[in-house]
Scaffold this motif. Structure first.
Motif, mmCIF file in Angstrom:
data_model
loop_
_atom_site.group_PDB
_atom_site.id
_atom_site.type_symbol
_atom_site.label_atom_id
_atom_site.label_comp_id
_atom_site.label_asym_id
_atom_site.label_seq_id
_atom_site.Cartn_x
_atom_site.Cartn_y
_atom_site.Cartn_z
ATOM 1 N N UNK A 98 0.822 -1.057 -0.194
ATOM 2 C CA UNK A 98 0.019 -0.003 0.102
ATOM 3 C C UNK A 98 0.996 1.404 -0.095
ATOM 4 N N UNK A 99 0.735 2.169 -1.042
ATOM 5 C CA UNK A 99 1.517 3.115 -0.986
ATOM 6 C C UNK A 99 0.810 4.591 -1.022
ATOM 7 N N UNK A 100 -0.351 4.551 -0.318
ATOM 8 C CA UNK A 100 -1.311 5.670 -0.221
ATOM 9 C C UNK A 100 -0.642 6.754 0.610
ATOM 10 N N UNK A 101 0.015 6.500 1.686
ATOM 11 C CA UNK A 101 0.647 7.226 2.536
ATOM 12 C C UNK A 101 2.000 7.743 2.233
ATOM 13 N N UNK A 102 2.468 7.399 1.017
ATOM 14 C CA UNK A 102 3.711 7.966 0.700
ATOM 15 C C UNK A 102 3.473 9.475 0.341
ATOM 16 N N UNK A 103 4.587 10.328 0.370
ATOM 17 C CA UNK A 103 4.612 11.866 0.337
ATOM 18 C C UNK A 103 4.518 12.239 -1.026
ATOM 19 N N UNK A 104 3.298 11.633 -1.827
ATOM 20 C CA UNK A 104 3.733 12.093 -3.474
ATOM 21 C C UNK A 104 2.092 12.440 -3.682
ATOM 22 N N UNK A 105 1.522 13.332 -3.021
ATOM 23 C CA UNK A 105 0.285 13.897 -3.238
ATOM 24 C C UNK A 105 0.057 15.232 -3.161
ATOM 25 N N UNK A 106 0.919 15.813 -3.809
ATOM 26 C CA UNK A 106 0.885 17.368 -4.182
ATOM 27 C C UNK A 106 0.971 17.635 -5.609
ATOM 28 N N UNK A 107 0.530 18.833 -5.968
ATOM 29 C CA UNK A 107 0.572 19.139 -7.157
ATOM 30 C C UNK A 107 1.206 20.695 -7.242
ATOM 31 N N UNK A 108 2.459 20.796 -7.776
ATOM 32 C CA UNK A 108 3.320 21.970 -7.672
ATOM 33 C C UNK A 108 3.883 22.685 -8.723
ATOM 34 N N UNK A 109 4.157 23.785 -9.016
ATOM 35 C CA UNK A 109 4.434 24.431 -10.020
ATOM 36 C C UNK A 109 6.100 24.162 -10.114
ATOM 37 N N UNK A 110 6.656 24.017 -11.330
ATOM 38 C CA UNK A 110 8.123 23.655 -11.509
ATOM 39 C C UNK A 110 8.754 25.123 -11.848
ATOM 40 N N UNK A 111 10.068 25.104 -11.449
ATOM 41 C CA UNK A 111 10.748 26.517 -11.917
ATOM 42 C C UNK A 111 10.535 26.923 -13.338
ATOM 43 N N UNK A 112 10.286 25.906 -14.394
ATOM 44 C CA UNK A 112 10.410 26.290 -15.851
ATOM 45 C C UNK A 112 9.030 26.932 -16.090
ATOM 46 N N UNK A 113 7.796 26.506 -15.239
ATOM 47 C CA UNK A 113 6.579 27.030 -15.232
ATOM 48 C C UNK A 113 5.586 25.875 -15.728
ATOM 49 N N UNK A 114 6.074 24.706 -15.473
ATOM 50 C CA UNK A 114 5.292 23.675 -15.724
ATOM 51 C C UNK A 114 4.642 22.975 -14.508
ATOM 52 N N UNK A 115 4.102 21.993 -14.248
ATOM 53 C CA UNK A 115 3.408 21.378 -13.163
ATOM 54 C C UNK A 115 4.120 20.127 -12.963
ATOM 55 N N UNK A 116 4.159 19.724 -11.815
ATOM 56 C CA UNK A 116 4.705 18.432 -11.180
ATOM 57 C C UNK A 116 3.558 17.854 -10.332
ATOM 58 N N UNK A 117 3.132 16.799 -10.612
ATOM 59 C CA UNK A 117 1.805 16.123 -10.214
ATOM 60 C C UNK A 117 2.286 14.756 -9.575
ATOM 61 N N UNK A 118 2.043 14.568 -8.250
ATOM 62 C CA UNK A 118 2.618 13.394 -7.457
ATOM 63 C C UNK A 118 1.859 12.317 -7.629
ATOM 64 N N UNK A 119 2.234 11.022 -7.628
ATOM 65 C CA UNK A 119 1.855 9.660 -8.175
ATOM 66 C C UNK A 119 0.454 9.414 -7.421
ATOM 67 N N UNK A 120 0.258 9.874 -6.073
ATOM 68 C CA UNK A 120 -0.836 9.558 -5.331
ATOM 69 C C UNK A 120 -1.650 10.608 -5.272
ATOM 70 N N UNK A 121 -1.647 11.418 -5.883
ATOM 71 C CA UNK A 121 -2.852 12.699 -6.220
ATOM 72 C C UNK A 121 -3.929 11.872 -6.359
ATOM 73 N N UNK A 122 -4.897 12.207 -6.084
ATOM 74 C CA UNK A 122 -6.049 11.589 -6.460
ATOM 75 C C UNK A 122 -6.874 12.291 -7.831
ATOM 76 N N UNK A 171 5.397 15.094 -14.662
ATOM 77 C CA UNK A 171 5.781 16.331 -14.915
ATOM 78 C C UNK A 171 5.178 16.780 -16.280
ATOM 79 N N UNK A 172 4.450 18.046 -16.024
ATOM 80 C CA UNK A 172 3.951 18.584 -17.394
ATOM 81 C C UNK A 172 4.898 19.904 -17.705
ATOM 82 N N UNK A 173 5.601 19.777 -18.979
ATOM 83 C CA UNK A 173 6.283 20.977 -19.195
ATOM 84 C C UNK A 173 5.476 22.281 -19.504
ATOM 85 N N UNK A 174 6.126 23.389 -19.616
ATOM 86 C CA UNK A 174 5.313 24.558 -19.778
ATOM 87 C C UNK A 174 4.965 24.636 -21.069
ATOM 88 N N UNK A 175 3.462 24.935 -21.411
ATOM 89 C CA UNK A 175 3.055 24.710 -22.802
ATOM 90 C C UNK A 175 1.883 25.892 -22.854
#
Length: 330
Positions: free
Chosen positions: A50-74, A216-220
Motif C-alpha cells: 500500500x503506497x497511499x501514505x507516501x509523500x507523493x500527493x501534491x501538485x506543484x509548479x516547476x521552476x520552468x513554469x510547468x506542473x509536477x503531479x505526485x503519483x498518489x494525487x487522487x 511532470x507537465x512541461x510549460x506549454x
C-alpha cells in the motif's frame, strides 16, 4: 479472491524494497482497477504494498513554469486543482470525464496510468486472451470488437487503452518519473506504453519493480487553450468510443501551435503527429482540419464492426478544432 499479504509502505525506498523482495507483489494505490481484477481472478498478487501514505500527493509548479503531479494525487483532487484548470484545462476535463465521482476520489494518478489495457475477453478468465495467457489467441478479432482499436493494433490484441487522463497528458508531452532499487529514472509518457506487437502482455517500458513517483507537465502556453471531448454510449461512467485532447493557438488566422492526442482508438493514447504536422502553419479552417484528420486516420485498419470509429474520430477532430479556432477569433 485468494488470500494475499498486505503491507503499508512508509517511504518510497521502503516501497520499492518491499516489491523487490517479492516477485509476486503489487503496488496498491486507490485499487479501483487492481482490486476489480483480483476479484475476477485476472490478477493474483501474493502481496499488496500500500503506497497511499507516501509523500507523493501534491501538485506543484516547476521552476520552468510547468506542473509536477505526485503519483498518489487522487483524480478528484487533480481535476479540482486551480492551476491544472487554468494552465491545462483539457487535463481537468479528461479526468472529470472518467469513471464516477466516487472512483475519482479513490483513484490515483499513478494507478490511472498503469491500469490494464483490457476488454471483456481479458476480464473473463474462461476466455482465451493473449494478454492473460500469451499465445492463447485474441477472440475479439472475430468476436465482439465494436469498441476496439482501429490504429496501431495487431493480430495479437485489439483492446484499447481505457484512460482519459493519459490522453490529455500525452497531448501535453508529460514525463513520468519513477524509482527502482537502482535509482531514479524518467520516461516521456509517449514512450511509457509499448506498441502491442506480438507481446500484448507487456504494456509498459517501466523497469521491473518500478514505482511511479510523479508526472511532470512541461510549460506549454498553448495548453491554456485546450479541450477534451469524449464520445460514449451514456453520459457518465462509461469508457470512450472515441476521444480527443486538443490545444490550438491561432494567430492571424494561421495555426501557430497545436497539440492533439486521441483516445479509445489504440492500445495506448495516440499522439496525432500526422495531423499536427498537417496543421502547423496552415490556415485555421474546416478544410484544413478535415485534411489533418484524414492524414492521421489514413493508417486506420478497422475491424468488421468498428469502422464507424474512423468517421467518428474524423468528425470529432474537426468539431473540437473548429470550436477552439472560433474561440481564438473572438
Amino acid at each position: 479472491m485468494r488470500e494475499f499479504a498486505y503491507q503499508r509502505a512508509r517511504d518510497v525506498a521502503g516501497a520499492v524494497a518491499l516489491l523487490g523482495a517479492d516477485p509476486h507483489a503489487a503496488f496498491l494505490g486507490g485499487g479501483t482497477n487492481l482490486v476489480d481484477l483480483m476479484k475476477t481472478g485476472v490478477e493474483r498478487p501474493a502481496r499488496l504494498v500500500d503506497i497511499r501514505e507516501l509523500p507523493l500527493d501534491t501538485v506543484e509548479s516547476t521552476p520552468e513554469g510547468g506542473l509536477r503531479i505526485g503519483a498518489t494525487v487522487t483524480n478528484g483532487d487533480l481535476a479540482a486543482h486551480p492551476e491544472v484548470r487554468r494552465r491545462y484545462p483539457a487535463l481537468a476535463q479528461a479526468v472529470l470525464a472518467g469513471a464516477s465521482g466516487q472512483l475519482r476520489n479513490m483513484a490515483t494518478v499513478g494507478g490511472n496510468l498503469l491500469q490494464r489495457t483490457r476488454c471483456g475477453y481479458f476480464t473473463d478468465v474462461t476466455q482465451p486472451c493473449n494478454k492473460r495467457l500469451p499465445g492463447s489467441g485474441c477472440p475479439a478479432l472475430t468476436g465482439e470488437h465494436r469498441n476496439h482499436a482501429v490504429l496501431g493494433a495487431s493480430e495479437h490484441c485489439v483492446a484499447v487503452h481505457p484512460s482519459d487522463m493519459a490522453v490529455a497528458l500525452t497531448a501535453f508531452d508529460a514525463v513520468v518519473h519513477y524509482e527502482t532499487a537502482d535509482g531514479r529514472g524518467e520516461l516521456p509518457l509517449a514512450d511509457l506504453y509499448l506498441p502491442v506487437g506480438d507481446t500484448p502482455h507487456r504494456e509498459t517500458a517501466l523497469p521491473a519493480g518500478a514505482l511511479i513517483t510523479g508526472v511532470t507537465l512541461p510549460p506549454a502556453p498553448v495548453a491554456a487553450h485546450s479541450r477534451y471531448r469524449k464520445v460514449r454510449e451514456r453520459a457518465s461512467y462509461a469508457f470512450a468510443l472515441g476521444s480527443v485532447a486538443a490545444a490550438l493557438d491561432v494567430r492571424d488566422g494561421v495555426v501557430h501551435d497545436v497539440r492533439l492526442a486521441l483516445g479509445a482508438v489504440a492500445s495506448r493514447p495516440w499522439r496525432a503527429r500526422a495531423a499536427e504536422r498537417r496543421l502547423a502553419g496552415a490556415p485555421a479552417g474546416a478544410d484544413t482540419f478535415a485534411a489533418a484528420a484524414d492524414a492521421e486516420l489514413a493508417a486506420a485498419r478497422p475491424l468488421p464492426h468498428n469502422g464507424y470509429k474512423v468517421t467518428l474520430m474524423r468528425n470529432l477532430l474537426v468539431a473540437v478544432l473548429t470550436e477552439l479556432a472560433e474561440e481564438a477569433a473572438r
